[in-house]
Design an enzyme around this catalytic site. Sequence first.
Site, mmCIF file in Angstrom:
data_model
loop_
_atom_site.group_PDB
_atom_site.id
_atom_site.type_symbol
_atom_site.label_atom_id
_atom_site.label_comp_id
_atom_site.label_asym_id
_atom_site.label_seq_id
_atom_site.Cartn_x
_atom_site.Cartn_y
_atom_site.Cartn_z
ATOM 1 N N ASP A 1 0.959 -1.166 0.049
ATOM 2 C CA ASP A 1 -0.017 0.078 -0.035
ATOM 3 C C ASP A 1 0.918 1.233 0.062
ATOM 4 O O ASP A 1 1.879 1.266 0.396
ATOM 5 C CB ASP A 1 -0.994 0.107 1.263
ATOM 6 C CG ASP A 1 -2.359 0.617 1.057
ATOM 7 O OD1 ASP A 1 -3.287 0.126 1.002
ATOM 8 O OD2 ASP A 1 -2.169 1.846 0.807
ATOM 9 N N ASP B 1 4.163 2.692 -4.357
ATOM 10 C CA ASP B 1 3.119 3.354 -5.357
ATOM 11 C C ASP B 1 3.202 2.421 -6.542
ATOM 12 O O ASP B 1 4.000 2.462 -7.357
ATOM 13 C CB ASP B 1 3.697 4.791 -5.598
ATOM 14 C CG ASP B 1 2.615 5.649 -6.477
ATOM 15 O OD1 ASP B 1 1.786 5.010 -7.005
ATOM 16 O OD2 ASP B 1 2.925 6.820 -6.431
ATOM 17 N N VAL B 2 2.060 2.009 -7.067
ATOM 18 C CA VAL B 2 1.641 1.053 -7.766
ATOM 19 C C VAL B 2 1.889 1.871 -9.312
ATOM 20 O O VAL B 2 1.748 1.145 -10.451
ATOM 21 C CB VAL B 2 0.562 0.305 -7.872
ATOM 22 C CG1 VAL B 2 0.558 -0.888 -6.703
ATOM 23 C CG2 VAL B 2 -0.831 1.121 -7.647
ATOM 24 N N ASN C 1 -5.147 -4.869 -7.067
ATOM 25 C CA ASN C 1 -6.494 -4.429 -6.535
ATOM 26 C C ASN C 1 -6.323 -2.874 -6.255
ATOM 27 O O ASN C 1 -7.383 -2.243 -6.433
ATOM 28 C CB ASN C 1 -6.703 -5.225 -5.475
ATOM 29 C CG ASN C 1 -7.911 -4.441 -4.617
ATOM 30 O OD1 ASN C 1 -9.005 -4.682 -4.822
ATOM 31 N ND2 ASN C 1 -7.383 -3.987 -3.287
ATOM 32 N N TYR D 1 -12.523 6.639 -14.603
ATOM 33 C CA TYR D 1 -12.739 5.393 -13.915
ATOM 34 C C TYR D 1 -13.145 4.235 -14.817
ATOM 35 O O TYR D 1 -12.825 3.152 -14.671
ATOM 36 C CB TYR D 1 -13.644 5.641 -12.576
ATOM 37 C CG TYR D 1 -13.776 4.379 -11.700
ATOM 38 C CD1 TYR D 1 -12.873 4.062 -10.577
ATOM 39 C CD2 TYR D 1 -14.936 3.472 -11.790
ATOM 40 C CE1 TYR D 1 -13.041 2.972 -9.739
ATOM 41 C CE2 TYR D 1 -14.982 2.413 -10.965
ATOM 42 C CZ TYR D 1 -13.981 2.077 -9.737
ATOM 43 O OH TYR D 1 -14.189 1.126 -9.313
ATOM 44 N N LYS E 1 -11.494 0.659 -15.921
ATOM 45 C CA LYS E 1 -11.694 -0.530 -15.773
ATOM 46 C C LYS E 1 -12.010 -1.431 -16.807
ATOM 47 O O LYS E 1 -11.963 -2.782 -16.881
ATOM 48 C CB LYS E 1 -12.997 -0.516 -14.771
ATOM 49 C CG LYS E 1 -12.867 0.093 -13.559
ATOM 50 C CD LYS E 1 -11.610 -0.610 -12.822
ATOM 51 C CE LYS E 1 -11.447 0.159 -11.278
ATOM 52 N NZ LYS E 1 -10.441 -0.760 -10.540
ATOM 53 N N THR F 1 -18.565 0.380 1.759
ATOM 54 C CA THR F 1 -17.391 0.657 2.442
ATOM 55 C C THR F 1 -17.587 1.813 3.267
ATOM 56 O O THR F 1 -18.591 2.546 3.037
ATOM 57 C CB THR F 1 -16.237 1.257 1.414
ATOM 58 O OG1 THR F 1 -17.015 1.999 0.684
ATOM 59 C CG2 THR F 1 -15.838 0.157 0.404
HETATM 60 N N1 LIG Z 1 -15.602 -0.146 -3.199
HETATM 61 C C1 LIG Z 1 -16.475 -0.403 -4.326
HETATM 62 O O1 LIG Z 1 -17.845 -0.459 -4.210
HETATM 63 C C2 LIG Z 1 -15.858 -0.937 -5.456
HETATM 64 C C3 LIG Z 1 -16.629 -1.412 -6.505
HETATM 65 C C4 LIG Z 1 -16.095 -2.111 -7.694
HETATM 66 C C5 LIG Z 1 -14.627 -1.933 -7.951
HETATM 67 N N2 LIG Z 1 -13.811 -1.587 -6.955
HETATM 68 C C6 LIG Z 1 -12.356 -1.461 -6.991
HETATM 69 O O2 LIG Z 1 -11.898 -2.192 -5.925
HETATM 70 C C7 LIG Z 1 -10.596 -1.840 -5.869
HETATM 71 C C8 LIG Z 1 -10.365 -1.604 -4.072
HETATM 72 O O3 LIG Z 1 -11.512 -0.653 -3.818
HETATM 73 P P1 LIG Z 1 -11.863 -0.302 -2.268
HETATM 74 O O4 LIG Z 1 -13.138 0.204 -2.248
HETATM 75 O O5 LIG Z 1 -11.304 -1.573 -1.457
HETATM 76 O O6 LIG Z 1 -10.789 0.935 -2.195
HETATM 77 P P2 LIG Z 1 -10.207 1.365 -0.684
HETATM 78 O O7 LIG Z 1 -10.040 2.892 -1.161
HETATM 79 O O8 LIG Z 1 -10.731 1.003 0.471
HETATM 80 O O9 LIG Z 1 -8.853 0.838 -0.716
HETATM 81 C C9 LIG Z 1 -7.739 1.233 -1.810
HETATM 82 C C10 LIG Z 1 -6.280 0.948 -1.369
HETATM 83 O O10 LIG Z 1 -5.383 1.231 -2.324
HETATM 84 C C11 LIG Z 1 -4.498 1.916 -1.749
HETATM 85 N N3 LIG Z 1 -3.908 2.786 -2.797
HETATM 86 C C12 LIG Z 1 -4.454 3.723 -3.689
HETATM 87 N N4 LIG Z 1 -3.606 4.483 -4.639
HETATM 88 C C13 LIG Z 1 -2.572 3.509 -4.483
HETATM 89 C C14 LIG Z 1 -1.223 3.738 -4.983
HETATM 90 N N5 LIG Z 1 -1.026 4.438 -6.080
HETATM 91 N N6 LIG Z 1 -0.218 2.570 -4.749
HETATM 92 C C15 LIG Z 1 -0.478 1.785 -3.830
HETATM 93 N N7 LIG Z 1 -1.657 1.756 -3.137
HETATM 94 C C16 LIG Z 1 -2.410 2.628 -3.383
HETATM 95 C C17 LIG Z 1 -5.074 2.965 -0.694
HETATM 96 O O11 LIG Z 1 -4.054 3.766 0.192
HETATM 97 C C18 LIG Z 1 -6.309 2.330 -0.112
HETATM 98 O O12 LIG Z 1 -5.589 1.488 1.020
HETATM 99 C C19 LIG Z 1 -10.325 -0.664 -6.460
HETATM 100 O O13 LIG Z 1 -9.625 -0.854 -7.742
HETATM 101 C C20 LIG Z 1 -11.925 -0.235 -6.967
HETATM 102 O O14 LIG Z 1 -11.749 0.477 -7.989
HETATM 103 C C21 LIG Z 1 -14.539 -1.081 -5.815
#
Ligand SMILES: NC(=O)c1ccc[n+]([C@@H]2O[C@H](COP(=O)([O-])OP(=O)(O)OC[C@H]3O[C@@H](n4cnc5c(N)ncnc54)[C@H](O)[C@@H]3O)[C@@H](O)[C@H]2O)c1
Length: 254
Positions: free
Chosen positions: A37, A58-59, A85, A153, A157, A188
């Site tokens: 992270d 940082d990804v 992810n 976004y 995706k 969330t």
């Molecule tokens: N939450 C939803 O409803 C939902 C629905 C469909 C898809 N998604 C996808 O699921 C994935 C996770 O979502 P979530 O809701 O758990 O998000 P979240 O915001 O709770 O967690 C994302 C994590 O990624 C980390 N992060 C962000 N940018 C980063 C970077 N550049 N390098 C390293 N780490 C980084 C953040 O610090 C955070 O801990 C995402 O790709 C999101 O688009 C989420």
Amino acid sequence: MQRLQDRVAVITGAGSGIGLATARRFAEEGAKVVCVDLDEPSGAKAADEVGGLFVKADVTSEDDVVRMFQTAFDAYGSVDIAFNNAGISPPDDDSILETGLDAWRRVQEVNLTSVYLCCKHVIPYMRRQGKGSIINTASFVAVMGSATSQISYTASKGGVLAMSRELGVQFAREGIRVNALCPGPVNTPLLQELFAKDPERAQRRLVHIPVGRFAEATEIAAAVAFLASDDASFITGSEFLVDGGISGAYVTPL
Ligand SMILES: NC(=O)c1ccc[n+]([C@@H]2O[C@H](COP(=O)([O-])OP(=O)(O)OC[C@H]3O[C@@H](n4cnc5c(N)ncnc54)[C@H](O)[C@@H]3O)[C@@H](O)[C@H]2O)c1
């Protein structure tokens, strides 16, 4: 279930939400988990909780991505599972009419370029091992249009979905499976806060979900653990929807 006994799994965005729930589930199933992270406190806490390793990265940085897989390999001797992810959905990514180039590019970098980098740098480990499972997080918005747009976004995706399909096909005979996970909306803290402020906005979305509620992160993690495991040995190149039936629905129950 111990389907992931001694498998080495790298999870990006492991500090929160779906990534954190998956880190917990992978560890429960016996995996050695590397939590990646950008946010140090939450990532380190996750790693501590699951008895794994934290890598601050940082990804969007190629050097960081190379380093995180190397760290996993050096510590545990293989890289068996990559859950790519990490992703963002910032408020300045909105309708195409409002969204500026900076916001567009930032979201493409974090959501799509990162997945390209992670796949590019984990596949060589998996080729040498003759096996591996990659799960890339896309979204149900990759397969459905929305009038409440987040244009970059959605486009990012769609890119994750198409790239995962192609990689799944290209590397299928080398024992590497690549699937795109397409979650529906997940319950969330961010989503709760948004919808608590605006119940009409929540209702506008809930009406489209046959099961009548948002997903819990643990339900998404269960699907990821399945895709990571040998139970999914014949599943690759898939658009793996975990969406409560949204994408199949026309009229939902009252
Ligand atoms: N939450 C939803 O409803 C939902 C629905 C469909 C898809 N998604 C996808 O699921 C994935 C996770 O979502 P979530 O809701 O758990 O998000 P979240 O915001 O709770 O967690 C994302 C994590 O990624 C980390 N992060 C962000 N940018 C980063 C970077 N550049 N390098 C390293 N780490 C980084 C953040 O610090 C955070 O801990 C995402 O790709 C999101 O688009 C989420």
